[in-house]
Scaffold this motif. Sequence first.
Motif, short mmCIF file in Angstrom:
data_model
loop_
_atom_site.label_atom_id
_atom_site.label_comp_id
_atom_site.label_asym_id
_atom_site.label_seq_id
_atom_site.Cartn_x
_atom_site.Cartn_y
_atom_site.Cartn_z
N LEU A 124 0.85 -1.55 -0.01
CA LEU A 124 0.47 0.06 -0.14
C LEU A 124 0.75 1.30 0.10
O LEU A 124 0.39 2.29 -0.51
N PHE A 125 2.02 1.30 0.72
CA PHE A 125 2.58 2.31 0.65
C PHE A 125 3.90 2.69 -0.21
O PHE A 125 3.66 3.62 -0.97
N ALA A 126 3.78 1.69 -1.01
CA ALA A 126 4.26 1.37 -1.95
C ALA A 126 4.18 2.15 -3.54
O ALA A 126 4.16 2.39 -4.01
N GLY A 127 2.57 1.56 -4.18
CA GLY A 127 1.16 1.97 -4.14
C GLY A 127 1.52 2.84 -4.14
O GLY A 127 1.19 3.91 -5.13
N GLU A 128 1.14 3.74 -2.92
CA GLU A 128 0.98 5.20 -3.16
C GLU A 128 2.17 6.41 -3.32
O GLU A 128 2.42 6.68 -3.82
N ALA A 129 3.25 5.47 -3.20
CA ALA A 129 4.44 6.18 -3.49
C ALA A 129 4.62 6.60 -5.13
O ALA A 129 4.97 6.98 -5.82
N LEU A 130 3.97 4.80 -6.13
CA LEU A 130 4.50 5.04 -7.35
C LEU A 130 3.48 6.08 -7.59
O LEU A 130 4.12 6.54 -8.80
N LEU A 131 1.89 6.05 -7.07
CA LEU A 131 1.20 6.95 -7.37
C LEU A 131 1.22 8.32 -7.30
O LEU A 131 1.56 9.35 -8.98
N ARG A 132 2.10 8.87 -6.73
CA ARG A 132 2.71 9.91 -6.11
C ARG A 132 3.36 10.10 -7.43
O ARG A 132 3.35 11.40 -8.24
#
Length: 168
Positions: free
Chosen positions: A151-159
Amino acid sequence: RLPWLLVGVAGLARRVPHLANVTPVGGLGVYAGARLPAAPALATPLLAVLLGALVGGTSAGPVVLAAVYAGLLGGPLAARLLLRRSLPPVRFAGAVVTGALWFFLASNFGMWLSGIGAWPATAAGLADCYLAGLPFLARSLAADAVCAGALFAGEALLRHGLAAAPAH
């Protein structure tokens, strides 16, 4: 909208056949605790488990359910304390471990208190109950770390992807 989507996915994922304690709910609680205001953060893992129970039912009695719901608060609470401002790896690990330990302690206490298992209502019986739960703790730790990390990695990738996208 994202918290509701995550609650839905985690709740329905509990209905897919899986090893005991290998679900996305603990990791979701850690993520929610770090990223959402207090009330929604605490509600997120509870709602995910409630949705799973509504869709597929539950065989746990009221004592065990109360202990499970209390245990689910550990991840969001730990993340609120450790990850609200930043996400250093040591604090991430601390939030995941604290959340999983809190769940382990609460849920196994509920199992022992309910009398469902073969453990006598003694201190030795409680210790045996915790000992029997150690394999489940290991699974929870792994599942929580993978889910929260994703979830944190996905958020970082989206940002990163949104920041790098050219303006139209």
